[in-house]
Design an enzyme around this catalytic site. Sequence first.
Site, PDB file in Angstrom:
ATOM      1  N   LYS A  13       0.831  -1.213   0.000  1.00 26.33           N
ATOM      2  CA  LYS A  13       0.000   0.000   0.000  1.00 26.33           C
ATOM      3  C   LYS A  13       0.865   1.263   0.000  1.00 26.33           C
ATOM      4  O   LYS A  13       0.660   2.166  -0.803  1.00 26.33           O
ATOM      5  CB  LYS A  13      -0.938   0.013   1.225  1.00 26.33           C
ATOM      6  CG  LYS A  13      -1.862  -1.184   1.300  1.00 26.33           C
ATOM      7  CD  LYS A  13      -2.773  -1.127   2.513  1.00 26.33           C
ATOM      8  CE  LYS A  13      -2.069  -1.175   3.843  1.00 26.33           C
ATOM      9  NZ  LYS A  13      -1.351  -2.438   4.124  1.00 26.33           N
ATOM     10  N   ARG A  88      -9.513   0.402   9.366  1.00 25.78           N
ATOM     11  CA  ARG A  88      -9.060  -0.958   9.636  1.00 25.78           C
ATOM     12  C   ARG A  88     -10.053  -1.732  10.478  1.00 25.78           C
ATOM     13  O   ARG A  88      -9.788  -2.891  10.795  1.00 25.78           O
ATOM     14  CB  ARG A  88      -7.722  -0.912  10.369  1.00 25.78           C
ATOM     15  CG  ARG A  88      -6.509  -1.117   9.448  1.00 25.78           C
ATOM     16  CD  ARG A  88      -5.288  -0.693  10.214  1.00 25.78           C
ATOM     17  NE  ARG A  88      -4.114  -1.467   9.971  1.00 25.78           N
ATOM     18  CZ  ARG A  88      -2.985  -0.927   9.464  1.00 25.78           C
ATOM     19  NH1 ARG A  88      -2.939   0.320   9.059  1.00 25.78           N
ATOM     20  NH2 ARG A  88      -1.913  -1.664   9.356  1.00 25.78           N
ATOM     21  N   ARG A 127      11.604  -5.451   4.840  1.00 23.42           N
ATOM     22  CA  ARG A 127      11.325  -4.025   4.571  1.00 23.42           C
ATOM     23  C   ARG A 127      12.330  -3.133   5.295  1.00 23.42           C
ATOM     24  O   ARG A 127      12.677  -3.363   6.452  1.00 23.42           O
ATOM     25  CB  ARG A 127       9.910  -3.684   5.038  1.00 23.42           C
ATOM     26  CG  ARG A 127       9.605  -2.194   4.961  1.00 23.42           C
ATOM     27  CD  ARG A 127       8.129  -1.908   4.922  1.00 23.42           C
ATOM     28  NE  ARG A 127       7.421  -2.345   6.108  1.00 23.42           N
ATOM     29  CZ  ARG A 127       6.092  -2.298   6.231  1.00 23.42           C
ATOM     30  NH1 ARG A 127       5.342  -1.834   5.241  1.00 23.42           N
ATOM     31  NH2 ARG A 127       5.496  -2.726   7.318  1.00 23.42           N
ATOM     32  N   ARG A 160      11.640  -1.253  10.877  1.00 27.57           N
ATOM     33  CA  ARG A 160      10.596  -0.945  11.851  1.00 27.57           C
ATOM     34  C   ARG A 160      10.567  -2.025  12.935  1.00 27.57           C
ATOM     35  O   ARG A 160      10.669  -3.207  12.626  1.00 27.57           O
ATOM     36  CB  ARG A 160       9.231  -0.908  11.151  1.00 27.57           C
ATOM     37  CG  ARG A 160       8.928   0.412  10.491  1.00 27.57           C
ATOM     38  CD  ARG A 160       7.719   0.346   9.601  1.00 27.57           C
ATOM     39  NE  ARG A 160       6.524  -0.245  10.193  1.00 27.57           N
ATOM     40  CZ  ARG A 160       5.336  -0.287   9.589  1.00 27.57           C
ATOM     41  NH1 ARG A 160       5.186   0.244   8.381  1.00 27.57           N
ATOM     42  NH2 ARG A 160       4.307  -0.844  10.166  1.00 27.57           N
ATOM     43  N   ARG A 171       0.322  -8.928  13.692  1.00 31.11           N
ATOM     44  CA  ARG A 171      -0.265  -7.923  12.791  1.00 31.11           C
ATOM     45  C   ARG A 171      -1.129  -8.577  11.729  1.00 31.11           C
ATOM     46  O   ARG A 171      -2.194  -8.072  11.388  1.00 31.11           O
ATOM     47  CB  ARG A 171       0.848  -7.073  12.168  1.00 31.11           C
ATOM     48  CG  ARG A 171       1.479  -6.161  13.208  1.00 31.11           C
ATOM     49  CD  ARG A 171       2.770  -5.544  12.727  1.00 31.11           C
ATOM     50  NE  ARG A 171       2.590  -4.766  11.535  1.00 31.11           N
ATOM     51  CZ  ARG A 171       3.520  -4.589  10.600  1.00 31.11           C
ATOM     52  NH1 ARG A 171       4.701  -5.166  10.727  1.00 31.11           N
ATOM     53  NH2 ARG A 171       3.271  -3.852   9.558  1.00 31.11           N
TER      54      ARG A 171
HETATM   55  P1  ADP Z   1       2.224  -1.847   3.214  1.00 27.74           P
HETATM   56  O1  ADP Z   1       2.249  -0.348   3.160  1.00 27.74           O
HETATM   57  O2  ADP Z   1       1.016  -2.443   2.552  1.00 27.74           O
HETATM   58  O3  ADP Z   1       2.432  -2.398   4.601  1.00 27.74           O
HETATM   59  P2  ADP Z   1       4.767  -1.637   1.774  1.00 27.74           P
HETATM   60  O4  ADP Z   1       4.414  -0.803   0.592  1.00 27.74           O
HETATM   61  O5  ADP Z   1       5.557  -0.991   2.853  1.00 27.74           O
HETATM   62  O6  ADP Z   1       3.459  -2.390   2.373  1.00 27.74           O
HETATM   63  O7  ADP Z   1       5.556  -2.924   1.213  1.00 27.74           O
HETATM   64  C1  ADP Z   1       6.068  -3.918   2.120  1.00 27.74           C
HETATM   65  C2  ADP Z   1       7.454  -4.353   1.644  1.00 27.74           C
HETATM   66  O8  ADP Z   1       7.323  -5.083   0.418  1.00 27.74           O
HETATM   67  C3  ADP Z   1       8.413  -3.206   1.341  1.00 27.74           C
HETATM   68  O9  ADP Z   1       9.708  -3.585   1.737  1.00 27.74           O
HETATM   69  C4  ADP Z   1       8.330  -3.016  -0.186  1.00 27.74           C
HETATM   70  O10 ADP Z   1       9.562  -2.552  -0.727  1.00 27.74           O
HETATM   71  C5  ADP Z   1       8.025  -4.444  -0.654  1.00 27.74           C
HETATM   72  N1  ADP Z   1       7.120  -4.477  -1.815  1.00 27.74           N
HETATM   73  C6  ADP Z   1       6.069  -3.652  -2.070  1.00 27.74           C
HETATM   74  N2  ADP Z   1       5.446  -4.008  -3.210  1.00 27.74           N
HETATM   75  C7  ADP Z   1       6.112  -5.115  -3.668  1.00 27.74           C
HETATM   76  C8  ADP Z   1       5.950  -5.951  -4.837  1.00 27.74           C
HETATM   77  N3  ADP Z   1       4.972  -5.737  -5.712  1.00 27.74           N
HETATM   78  N4  ADP Z   1       6.815  -6.980  -4.977  1.00 27.74           N
HETATM   79  C9  ADP Z   1       7.802  -7.201  -4.061  1.00 27.74           C
HETATM   80  N5  ADP Z   1       8.007  -6.451  -2.975  1.00 27.74           N
HETATM   81  C10 ADP Z   1       7.170  -5.412  -2.772  1.00 27.74           C
HETATM   82  P1  AMP Z   2       1.079   0.473   9.091  1.00 25.02           P
HETATM   83  O1  AMP Z   2       2.173   1.474   8.895  1.00 25.02           O
HETATM   84  O2  AMP Z   2      -0.135   0.759   8.262  1.00 25.02           O
HETATM   85  O3  AMP Z   2       1.568  -0.958   8.945  1.00 25.02           O
HETATM   86  O4  AMP Z   2       0.602   0.634  10.598  1.00 25.02           O
HETATM   87  C1  AMP Z   2       1.493   0.408  11.684  1.00 25.02           C
HETATM   88  C2  AMP Z   2       0.728   0.275  12.993  1.00 25.02           C
HETATM   89  O5  AMP Z   2       0.026   1.500  13.282  1.00 25.02           O
HETATM   90  C3  AMP Z   2      -0.355  -0.810  13.037  1.00 25.02           C
HETATM   91  O6  AMP Z   2       0.163  -2.102  13.302  1.00 25.02           O
HETATM   92  C4  AMP Z   2      -1.250  -0.283  14.157  1.00 25.02           C
HETATM   93  O7  AMP Z   2      -0.667  -0.506  15.429  1.00 25.02           O
HETATM   94  C5  AMP Z   2      -1.231   1.227  13.901  1.00 25.02           C
HETATM   95  N1  AMP Z   2      -2.311   1.626  12.957  1.00 25.02           N
HETATM   96  C6  AMP Z   2      -2.149   2.148  11.720  1.00 25.02           C
HETATM   97  N2  AMP Z   2      -3.347   2.416  11.149  1.00 25.02           N
HETATM   98  C7  AMP Z   2      -4.285   2.041  12.063  1.00 25.02           C
HETATM   99  C8  AMP Z   2      -5.708   2.038  12.079  1.00 25.02           C
HETATM  100  N3  AMP Z   2      -6.427   2.484  11.025  1.00 25.02           N
HETATM  101  N4  AMP Z   2      -6.334   1.574  13.183  1.00 25.02           N
HETATM  102  C9  AMP Z   2      -5.645   1.143  14.248  1.00 25.02           C
HETATM  103  N5  AMP Z   2      -4.312   1.090  14.298  1.00 25.02           N
HETATM  104  C10 AMP Z   2      -3.623   1.535  13.221  1.00 25.02           C
END
Ligand code: ADP
Ligand code: AMP
Length: 217
Positions: A13, A88, A127, A160, A171
Amino acid sequence: MNLIFMGPPGAGKGTQAERIVETLNVPHISTGDAFRAAMKEGTALGIQAKSFVDQGLLVPDEITVGIVKERLEQPDCTKGFLLDGFPRTVVQADALGSILNEMNRSIDVVLDLAVDRDRLLARLTGRRICKSCGATFHLIFNPTKVEGKCDKCSGDLYQRADDHEEKVGTRLDEYISKTAPLLAYYSERELVKSVNGEQAIDAVTEEIMNTLRGTNQ
Ligand code: ADP
Ligand code: AMP
């Protein structure tokens, strides 16, 4: 366009949002980023959120809804917005509906990035994020040119705390029990478009842009 990005943690995302907002020229609203920024600054919000975020649990709805409401009221959101990681829970989705209703606005599309669990584990544990600009990379799937340094601003990369293996399971379980039901919620409202998030990053961006073009017509 008023957009929501749905999908489990690690679906891509944030990566896709970084790219899409440049094209759509709308603000990227990530509740995860907002909590991390508040935690870094040590604000009251950050202190409240920290114990939940660190454990991989969702932050309580009333806290989360408050920050999104405040953000959506900012003038830059009048041109549209991309919500990433919110809502969420069903309570958050209902609250978002009421907030937008009061503003005479509505969601145009909910893009669901579908990725299977094994792939999510590999994506989350590999990541890496830039400390300075927040850009997202991956040790294997999206490596930086210089190890440990951001391609965009040369800042140092970090992992992270909630991306360590022992937190990732919690998660993903939170997603399945509390967030996945939102797919049915938004499907009933005929807003969901599914995107295959298992493709390479560029291919996912292309599918998203094609889907949005189709929605706009
Ligand atoms: P989200 O925001 O949904 O938690 P991220 O965009 O941070 O996910 O992506 C999670 C990890 O996967 C990051 O390290 C990113 O570089 C990698 N990633 C994102 N999209 C892809 C893809 N299409 N193929 C492989 N790795 C990806
Ligand atoms: P993310 O960066 O989207 O993976 O979010 C990291 C963490 O932030 C999550 O694991 C939750 O602890 C908190 N968080 C983010 N968005 C929400 C949401 N909409 N509702 C509740 N907790 C959230």
